[in-house]
Enzyme design. Structure first.
Site, short mmCIF file in Angstrom:
data_model
loop_
_atom_site.label_atom_id
_atom_site.label_comp_id
_atom_site.label_asym_id
_atom_site.label_seq_id
_atom_site.Cartn_x
_atom_site.Cartn_y
_atom_site.Cartn_z
N GLU A 67 -5.52 -6.05 32.40
CA GLU A 67 -4.79 -5.16 33.32
C GLU A 67 -4.22 -3.98 32.52
OE1 GLU A 67 -1.65 -6.94 35.62
OE2 GLU A 67 -1.39 -5.14 36.81
N GLY B 206 5.24 -8.23 28.35
CA GLY B 206 5.85 -9.57 28.37
C GLY B 206 4.82 -10.67 28.53
N ALA B 207 3.96 -10.53 29.52
CA ALA B 207 3.01 -11.59 29.82
C ALA B 207 2.00 -11.08 30.83
CB ALA B 207 3.74 -12.80 30.40
N MET B 208 0.97 -11.90 31.08
CA MET B 208 -0.09 -11.47 31.99
C MET B 208 -0.59 -12.65 32.82
SD MET B 208 -1.94 -9.06 33.13
CE MET B 208 -3.06 -9.42 34.49
N HIS C 79 7.63 -15.63 37.04
CA HIS C 79 7.01 -14.40 37.53
C HIS C 79 5.48 -14.49 37.46
CE1 HIS C 79 6.88 -9.95 38.13
NE2 HIS C 79 5.75 -10.09 37.45
N GLU C 80 4.98 -14.88 36.30
CA GLU C 80 3.51 -14.94 36.16
C GLU C 80 2.93 -16.02 37.06
OE1 GLU C 80 2.53 -12.38 34.75
OE2 GLU C 80 4.39 -11.89 33.70
N HIS D 294 2.65 -14.88 40.61
CA HIS D 294 1.54 -13.94 40.83
C HIS D 294 0.28 -14.66 41.32
CE1 HIS D 294 2.65 -9.89 39.83
NE2 HIS D 294 2.92 -10.11 38.56
N GLU E 266 3.84 -6.33 42.28
CA GLU E 266 4.93 -6.40 41.29
C GLU E 266 6.31 -6.43 41.94
OE1 GLU E 266 4.36 -7.42 38.58
OE2 GLU E 266 2.30 -6.86 38.10
N1 B3K Z 1 0.82 -7.65 35.40
C1 B3K Z 1 1.28 -7.63 34.03
C2 B3K Z 1 1.53 -6.26 33.51
C3 B3K Z 1 0.33 -5.57 33.03
C4 B3K Z 1 0.68 -4.26 32.34
C5 B3K Z 1 -0.52 -3.48 31.99
N2 B3K Z 1 -0.21 -2.29 31.20
C6 B3K Z 1 2.51 -8.46 33.84
C7 B3K Z 1 3.31 -8.71 35.04
O1 B3K Z 1 3.83 -7.83 35.68
O2 B3K Z 1 3.41 -9.83 35.43
ZN ZN Z 2 4.14 -8.90 37.43
#
Ligand code: B3K
Ligand code: ZN
Length: 891
Positions: A123, A263-265, A299-300, A303, A322
């Protein structure tokens, strides 16, 4: 790497692709310098789109071969970073083989190396750095992935979904094949090939399925993953209970990596995390770290539904996933804190969490909304999408969802979410789709005007004034809204603003509210809906002049303007029934004093202000966590935005004087707090304990700042005896922010104790980069930062290190960064350019530190402008930094 400044992409230009992808079969022959990627995809014609070629984006790839249905394609062109291939029929098999160099990839986007292992970050547009692909979120395909690597170097091979096959290969290599049953956009693809170990847990989901949870880390870190695993289990339960949403996979993996841009993905079934948001044990992590791990894991995980099962049609819709997911993680954390605090402390625990969220919004999002990067939560254009993972899209986006929740109520909101998933599961949709479904699930609730929150940038002002009429016992509240112009958006329309209101009587108790025309008085807090430019609300049955308490719970992301004298602020600090507003009253009072002191170097801290702080500090009925929030001065970044022109040196001097006055005058009270609230026994992560530690640490900060001998001795003793990081680091921070002669030795001792721990050393770097100057002889922070740049533990290649040292200096130490001689600004140019050559995303984040330069004094503006121009003129500047600096200069 991109070398040319990028063109502007417009939201209005969205068109579906002529060809999309149904299935992807990827094969990776992993090698540090030459990884071979074979990509076989079944491309299908999109009947809903205009006729056109297959479009495959690629970046930093060496193309080895390309075939369509097994033959060399007849017509291939390159346009705007994409291959265009003419194809006939309804479906074709495209095979593209590319070679990439993970070791040379310092951008940490695409496939890269960290400590000998392979990791990916896709991402927003990293997948095109791995293979040629229609790399857009509206292309959802099913993936099969085979990884092949050296078995000794990379014993663990992971990708999304389920492991379907694994085995040995000649020459010490092995392979694993993964299949993801859910169609997904390319940005959710991930692979990991590294030497890792896992903490595992099996849990049963609400429908009775047993699933495997794994948290993968390097072997030496296995003793600090328990909290992340617990957080994951709690997140799963919460999503089941709150939204009826269950984990849809048999296995859910989290992998921690030390080199990571953010932070994380949330990659499907394979979340990849910055170690900072996974690893925690009492000796190395603070209460705040524990809290952050819990909320980022949540949070992750959340998602998986809000982002993965239902994703974004295009990147302009980023807040769809987000803003909504931040709102969900905020609610989760509030529930977790409330549960741990028990029935007595639940309300306060929730308020403290809300205050945290508001602090972040004010410190990061308000300045963004008032500067050259201001954009609606759904932007209309961008040059580099990575620059739009902003506080506006995330935090203001979450506030917009929160307002929907307020307007529709808990049940109405939940009905909307249910309908959202029933309509859009497996699809890539827009913010309009989301808001429409919320309306539909609530009997056509009119949200047309509410959509303006998605369209307008800028922080709205709500000006309030109230008049009490003794003759008829009425109270007339007039609310007027306006939103300042932002770049490219000069005219603003009125928004729907929920304003939660209470009226406090002279006895300090809330009045039961009755609006004109109502039969009887009702609740003490009412949500008024402000929809016009100006609206008048009339309360009746108000027998004595009340004190208004507006925007309770921070019911909308606006700036409230209300004329209140010092006495009123002190009254609300002592009596407001809404804890957020009680905190806010203290912040407003502190802001007023800080700005007055900044304007007059001879001014002293008013006694009444100190007395109001004393009352709050000694109110034993108040949760220590709340007191710690209310007695901390407002953030410097927020105050600078409130100052016109912004003068960081004058503000710093004001804050130093306030810290000293509050520390010295209240010394006995602070000492008593330390005495009374100190904890004995083993550390546990618990909101009650954390609140006590926070208040004790704040007490030490004030005492040390004021140079109180007792306080400094206490800080030294606590530093030496601490049994956990929260206390050790709290005491160290107090010593560093003082003239204590023990300062240097304490920093050295801390360093020596944690010399092998990268995450703890980040704290050590940040503390020094953020240090204020307390005595005339003190070293400027820049001199220290320069020394630390060549510390063997520092590296410009590791984002955590950059954020700790440079990020803290540029963004959290304005009093030092904006030194009058311009040395900080010149240093900023050096570092931004050096970083940009390695990692444009990280460089762009650092570049943002000067974007609000036009708010500063003329002398500072004159120092900053040429430095911004130097960066913009630098050869080979990335699109990322060019967009930030270009917008800052108004280019
Ligand atoms: N979706 C990712 C963020 C990606 C950032 C790319 N530059 C983390 C998050 O918001 O959970
Ligand atoms: Zn996010």
């Amino acid at each position: 790497m991109k070398t040319e400044h990028a063109p502007t992409i417009q939201r209005a230009d969205y068109r579906p692709l002529s060809w999309t992808v149904e299935t992807v079969d990827l094969h990776f022959r992993l090698d540090a310098e030459a990884t071979l990627v074979t990509n076989r995809m079944r491309c299908v014609r999109n009947r809903d789109a205009a006729e056109g070629p297959i479009r495959l984006w690629g970046e930093a790839l060496e193309r080895v071969s390309l075939t369509v249905d097994g033959a060399a394609p007849t017509a291939v062109r390159e346009a705007d970073g994409a291959l265009e291939i003419d194809a006939s029929g309804d479906a074709v098999l495209v095979e593209v083989v590319t070679r990439v160099n993970p070791r040379a990839n310092t951008t940490l986007s695409g496939l890269y190396l960290s400590n000998g292992g392979f990791f990916t970050q896709c991402e927003a547009e990293g997948f095109r750095r791995i293979t040629c692909f229609p790399d857009r979120p509206d292309v959802m395909a099913r993936y099969t992935v085979t990884l092949e690597a050296d078995r000794a170097a990379c014993p663990v091979l992971l990708s999304n979904g389920n492991l379907v096959e694994e085995g040995l290969l000649p020459e010490g290599r092995h392979y694993a094949k993964w299949e993801d049953p859910f169609p997904k956009p390319s940005y959710l693809f991930a692979l990991v090939a590294a030497k890792l170990v896992a903490l595992e847990r099996r849990v049963t989901t609400m429908s009775g399925r047993e699933v495997l949870l794994q948290v993968w880390v390097e072997a030496g870190n296995l003793d600090r993953v328990e909290h992340a695993m617990d957080s994951l289990v709690h997140s799963m339960r919460w999503d089941e209970e709150s939204f009826g949403l269950e984990l849809d996979l048999d296995r859910f993996m989290i992998v921690a990596v030390a080199d990571f841009n953010m932070g994380a993905m949330e990659n499907k079934g394979l979340n990849i995390f910055n170690t900072k948001f996974i690893l925690a044990k009492p000796d190395t992590a603070t209460d705040l770290d524990y809290e952050n791990v819990e909320s980022v894991v949540a949070h992750e995980y959340f998602h998986n539904w809000t982002g993965n099962r239902v994703t974004c049609r295009d990147w302009f819709q980023l807040t769809l996933k987000e803003g909504l997911t931040v709102f969900r993680d905020q609610q989760f954390s509030a529930d977790m804190l409330a549960r741990a605090a028990g029935p007595e402390g639940a309300a306060s625990a929730r308020a403290v969490k809300r205050i945290d969220d508001v602090r972040v919004l004010r410190a990061a999002q308000f300045p963004e909304d008032g500067g050259p990067m201001a954009h609606p939560i759904r932007p209309d254009s961008y040059q580099e999408i990575n620059n739009f993972y902003t506080a506006t899209v995330y935090e203001k986006g979450a506030e917009v969802i929160r307002m929907l929740h307020t307007l529709l109520g808990q049940e109405g909101f939940r009905n909307g979410m249910d309908l959202y998933f029933s309509y859009f599961d497996g699809q890539a949709v827009t913010c309009d789709d989301f808001v429409e479904v919320m309306s539909e699930a609530n009997n056509g609730f009119d949200l047309d005007q509410f959509m303006r929150w998605y369209e307008q940038a800028g922080t709205p002002r709500v000006k309030a004034s109230g008049v009490w009429n003794a003759a008829d016992g009425s109270y007339t509240l007039t609310l007027a809204q306006s939103t300042p112009a932002t770049p490219g958006q000069h005219v603003k329309q009125p928004l729907v603003i929920p304003v939660a209101v209470g009226l406090i009587g002279a006895d300090g108790r809330d009045v039961a509210l009755r609006l004109e025309g109502e039969a009887q008085a009702g609740a003490c807090t009412r949500v008024l809906k402000l929809t016009e430019d100006v609206q008048v609300f009339r309360f009746v049955g108000v027998s004595a002049e009340p004190v208004p308490s507006l925007l309770r719970g921070f019911s909308a992301p606006v700036i409230l303007e209300l004329d209140e004298d010092d006495a009123r602020l002190a009254f609300r600090m002592a009596h407001d029934a809404d804890p957020c507003n009680r905190w806010d009253a203290a912040q407003r009072y502190a802001e007023r004093v800080a700005l007055a002191l900044a304007a007059d170097p001879a001014a002293v801290v008013p006694e009444a202000f100190v007395a109001a702080f004393r009352t709050l500090l000694n109110d034993g009925a108040l949760d220590p966590a709340f007191r710690a929030q209310a007695l901390a001065l407002p953030g410097e970044a927020y105050l600078l935005e409130r100052m016109s022109p912004a003068d960081p040196a004058a503000l710093r001097s004001a804050l130093v004087r306030m810290m000293r006055a509050l520390g010295a005058t209240l010394a006995a009270d602070w000492l008593e707090v330390v005495e009374r609230l100190q904890l004995a026994g083993a550390y546990r992560y618990h909101p009650g304990d954390a609140g006590r530690r926070a208040l004790v640490n704040l007490a030490l900060r004030y005492l040390a700042a004021a140079g109180m001998a007792d306080g400094l001795a206490l800080a030294e003793a606590r530093f030496a005896d601490a049994t956990n990081m929260t206390e050790r680091f709290g005491a160290l921070a107090a010593l560093v922010q003082s003239t204590s002669p023990a300062r240097a030795a304490a920093l050295q001792a801390f360093h020596d104790r944690h010399r092998d721990d990268a995450l703890v050393l980040d704290k050590w770097f940040a503390l020094q980069a953020g240090a204020w100057r307390w005595g005339d002889a003190a070293e400027p922070a820049l001199a220290r930062v320069r020394v630390l740049l060549s510390d063997p533990a520092f590296s410009l290649s590791n984002p955590n290190k950059v954020y700790a040292l440079l990020g803290t200096f540029f963004r959290a130490n304005p009093g030092e960064f904006h030194a009058a001689d311009g040395s900080g600004h010149a240093f900023w140019v050096e570092q931004v350019i050096a970083l940009d050559a390695r990692n444009p995303q990280v460089a762009a984040r650092m570049a943002r530190a000067l974007e609000n330069w036009r708010h500063f004094t003329p002398a500072l503006q004159a120092s900053i402008r040429p430095q911004l121009e130097r960066v913009l003129a630098a050869p080979g500047l990335s699109a990322d930094v060019a967009e930030i600096v270009g917008k800052a200069l108004g280019a």
